[in-house]
Motif scaffolding. Sequence first.
Motif, mmCIF file in Angstrom:
data_model
loop_
_atom_site.group_PDB
_atom_site.id
_atom_site.type_symbol
_atom_site.label_atom_id
_atom_site.label_comp_id
_atom_site.label_asym_id
_atom_site.label_seq_id
_atom_site.Cartn_x
_atom_site.Cartn_y
_atom_site.Cartn_z
ATOM 1 N N ALA B 20 -1.776 17.641 -1.334
ATOM 2 C CA ALA B 20 -1.371 16.198 -2.281
ATOM 3 C C ALA B 20 -2.263 16.419 -3.518
ATOM 4 C CB ALA B 20 -1.864 15.037 -1.554
ATOM 5 N N GLY B 21 -3.630 17.152 -2.877
ATOM 6 C CA GLY B 21 -4.149 18.005 -5.096
ATOM 7 C C GLY B 21 -3.556 18.115 -5.446
ATOM 8 N N MET B 22 -2.843 19.478 -4.929
ATOM 9 C CA MET B 22 -1.934 20.545 -5.637
ATOM 10 C C MET B 22 -0.959 20.097 -5.999
ATOM 11 S SD MET B 22 -0.789 24.072 -4.026
ATOM 12 C CE MET B 22 0.518 24.122 -3.299
ATOM 13 N N LEU B 64 -11.111 6.814 4.095
ATOM 14 C CA LEU B 64 -10.084 7.213 2.743
ATOM 15 C C LEU B 64 -10.722 7.370 1.780
ATOM 16 C CD1 LEU B 64 -7.463 4.874 3.122
ATOM 17 C CD2 LEU B 64 -6.659 7.061 3.437
ATOM 18 N N GLU B 65 -12.201 6.771 1.948
ATOM 19 C CA GLU B 65 -13.218 7.043 1.211
ATOM 20 C C GLU B 65 -13.491 8.234 0.480
ATOM 21 O OE1 GLU B 65 -16.311 4.425 0.323
ATOM 22 O OE2 GLU B 65 -14.365 3.568 0.046
ATOM 23 N N GLU B 69 -12.755 11.453 -2.429
ATOM 24 C CA GLU B 69 -13.902 12.417 -2.898
ATOM 25 C C GLU B 69 -13.198 14.149 -2.532
ATOM 26 O OE1 GLU B 69 -17.120 11.230 -0.839
ATOM 27 O OE2 GLU B 69 -17.580 9.313 -2.137
ATOM 28 N N ARG B 70 -12.525 14.933 -1.650
ATOM 29 C CA ARG B 70 -12.327 16.048 -1.200
ATOM 30 C C ARG B 70 -11.330 15.998 -2.638
ATOM 31 N NH1 ARG B 70 -14.305 18.101 3.056
ATOM 32 N NH2 ARG B 70 -14.752 16.501 4.731
ATOM 33 N N ILE B 71 -10.344 15.494 -3.038
ATOM 34 C CA ILE B 71 -9.329 16.052 -3.442
ATOM 35 C C ILE B 71 -9.790 16.396 -5.392
ATOM 36 C CG2 ILE B 71 -7.630 15.350 -5.031
ATOM 37 C CD1 ILE B 71 -6.353 13.518 -2.346
ATOM 38 N N GLY B 72 -10.727 15.756 -5.398
ATOM 39 C CA GLY B 72 -11.412 16.339 -6.735
ATOM 40 C C GLY B 72 -10.799 14.984 -8.272
ATOM 41 N N GLU B 76 -5.855 11.585 -10.513
ATOM 42 C CA GLU B 76 -5.843 10.468 -10.387
ATOM 43 C C GLU B 76 -6.102 9.390 -8.505
ATOM 44 O OE1 GLU B 76 -5.015 6.047 -12.013
ATOM 45 O OE2 GLU B 76 -4.252 7.497 -13.547
ATOM 46 N N VAL B 77 -6.118 9.020 -8.097
ATOM 47 C CA VAL B 77 -6.639 8.868 -5.934
ATOM 48 C C VAL B 77 -6.975 7.009 -6.383
ATOM 49 C CG1 VAL B 77 -7.253 8.737 -4.226
ATOM 50 C CG2 VAL B 77 -7.286 11.043 -5.803
#
Lengths: 482, 295
Positions: B20-22, B64-65, B69-72, B76-77
């Motif tokens: 998802a991040g990528m 989820l929280e 935080e992992r995504i960076g 925008e999350v």
Amino acid sequence: MTSVGESTASPSLWQQIWRRKPVAVMTDETGTDTEGGELKRTISLFQLSLFGIGATIGTGIFIVLTSAVPEAGPAVVWAFVMAGVVAGLTAICYAELASAVPVSGSSYSYAYATLGEGIAMVVAACLLLEYGVSAAAVAVGWSQYLNELLDNLFGFTIPENLSNAPEADGIINLPAIVLVVLCTLLLIRGASESAKVNAAMVLIKIGVLVLFIVVGVTGWNSDNLSDFAPFGVSGITSAAGIIFFSYIGLDAVSTAGEEVHNPRRNLPLAIIIALVTVTTLYILVAIVAVAAQPFEAFEDQEAGLSAILESVTGSSWPASVLAAGAVISIFSVTLVVIYGQTRILFAMGRDGMVPPIFHKLNPRTLTPVPATIIVAVIVSLLAGLLPINFLAEMTSIGTLTAFLIVSIGVMVLRYTQPDLPRGFRVPFGPVIPILSIAGCFWIIFDLRAVTIYVFLGWSAVALLWYFFYGRHHATLGKQASS
Amino acid sequence: MTMVVGYPPDGRRRAVLHLAGMLARSSGDDLVLCAVIPASWPPSPARVDAEYQDYLERAAHAALERAGERIGDDVEVTTLVHHARSVPAGLLEIVEHRDASVLVTGGFSSTVNRLLHSSHVPVAVAPHGFRAPAGARVERVTAAFGSDDDQLVVAAAGVAARVGATLRLASFAVRPRAPYTVAVGREADDSAVVEWVDEIRAAQQAALGRVSELPAVPSECEAVVGRGEDWEDALEDVDWGPGDVLVVGSSPVGPVARVFLGSRSEKIVQHSPVPVVLVPRGVAEELADEAASAA
């Protein structure tokens, strides 16, 4: 909030029994951005009454006549009125207690937040009867109607030995066990019924009862009513004890206080409307049944309503339709009741009142699998080995006691915590709680001695459990001491 | 646009977050991290399961929280806990409600399988154990190319050009080993494959020709054919690198077909070493139109 063990030393037994779960703990940080559902909504009087009717019209009526009519004779009609009135009084009292706690939950949760840990444990013990034992009772009823249906459709029945409890001249009630196992498998997979299925089930139940009334009334014979109350008032009250079983669910209306528009007026009104509707339907069913055959014939009659229809019409199809409706709707009720039981145990497990295995979830389905299996094993054993009238009476006494405690609690809270905010107050001062308490006692004392003794034994076990386990493991105690 | 990310509340699917991040970093979309938990039941205001529900909700919010935080910080999350009767149903409800463009999920399970067949938006599936380093973007879009995937190719080209990735067409010749030797033998079979490969190569070049006429063309375009005895072999026959995404067209099928037929897309999802994006036919058409008309 008071009385949450402020002392640094370990709290005394007295403090433990009366410590209450702070309401804030139950409500904080519940999903600020949670979508879809439990947003505050306004329920109208009509909706609430409808909901009450749906929740109350249960399976009790399918199975209680066989046990209740031999106790009271045709006067069983009055037993329905009596059980209904007591159920209504307790439901109104329960509404005040529930409204003092601004979250939903079972009466265990409400008792823990208002009346203290010790009483919550007793209420929980009663709830195990209201859910676990009633699941067993309806499973036995299901087995009877299934046999009736199989007989009518295929001329085949499951052998007596394998479809009856030992006390009823059998070895084991296999169909009842199969039903419980089926429900368990569904629940472990994470099955749930949609609102539509639920509504359909309510309609099936009402439809089947109306069918019984309309068809059954053709077999009216006034001779059967000539000896109206052969066992007098005490017969009526002991029948009421069994019948109370069929009013379980009415208390669901009480817990909706938070979401109801104008609860002061609508809550008691909805309880009364639901009660009158349901009682009327029950009474019509009962009066048609007792007019159709002599009251002695009810004793040990299996799948009672079906059997009556068959003898009245002389043909098997109305009986088959009724049996099919019963088989479908009882299945759904068993599912709901076992689900409720596992979720109550989950809450207790979180509170440390029962071992942590009860709040272990399967990470994929998010269902409490160990708890579901444990409940299933116990319910199957009860359903397989105990006769239905005993199970029904145990359910009734458990429910009656739970609401007896609630009614007393409402009065006690008025004195000990007059300032506790309550969304709903029982009108007319202490009159209703006192009537409710008296009614509960009256019915309980006329139950069979064996039921009362077994219940006292069960309560003693629950209190011993609390004494040796619950009070030491309570999460509340650990939070306070750390 | 918004990408909806289905993240199981047990917190075990890191691969989903990496993917998802990528994707979001590449396309500039924002992410909605969603946990679907069982709906309250029975449907009534009297909730005997309130504390159970409460616990599920809190656990999901916490998971989820941590996941967010992992995504960076470069994406925008937002997070969302949703009650539904099943996970696939819940995710599709959120997609509709948020008007999302992509649904990101992970692993091969019954949930993913159902999403593949019922989603109306593209579904991105992260393979087990997928990891993308911080700041990773989509480097190359590989479109699975069969005989009638022209629109998919144009759509993939459009997306690749937009996110600054290269384009590759990949066709897969899956030929099971003959179970018995007959007079015609394996050689005859092989020659059929060779012929098919020649045809598909020509079709690939033709498709690439159409891509080169688009208003926005990816910086680099190539075509490959993977061969193997099964999908796993054929997929491995093609080289893959970090930043690769495989795009596959899918057509929604009816419930009966869903039960009785495994589909091509299902097998690819199951065996692909890189993330797969399944694009429903309708969406491929829209994206192709967009790519053709973009200035």
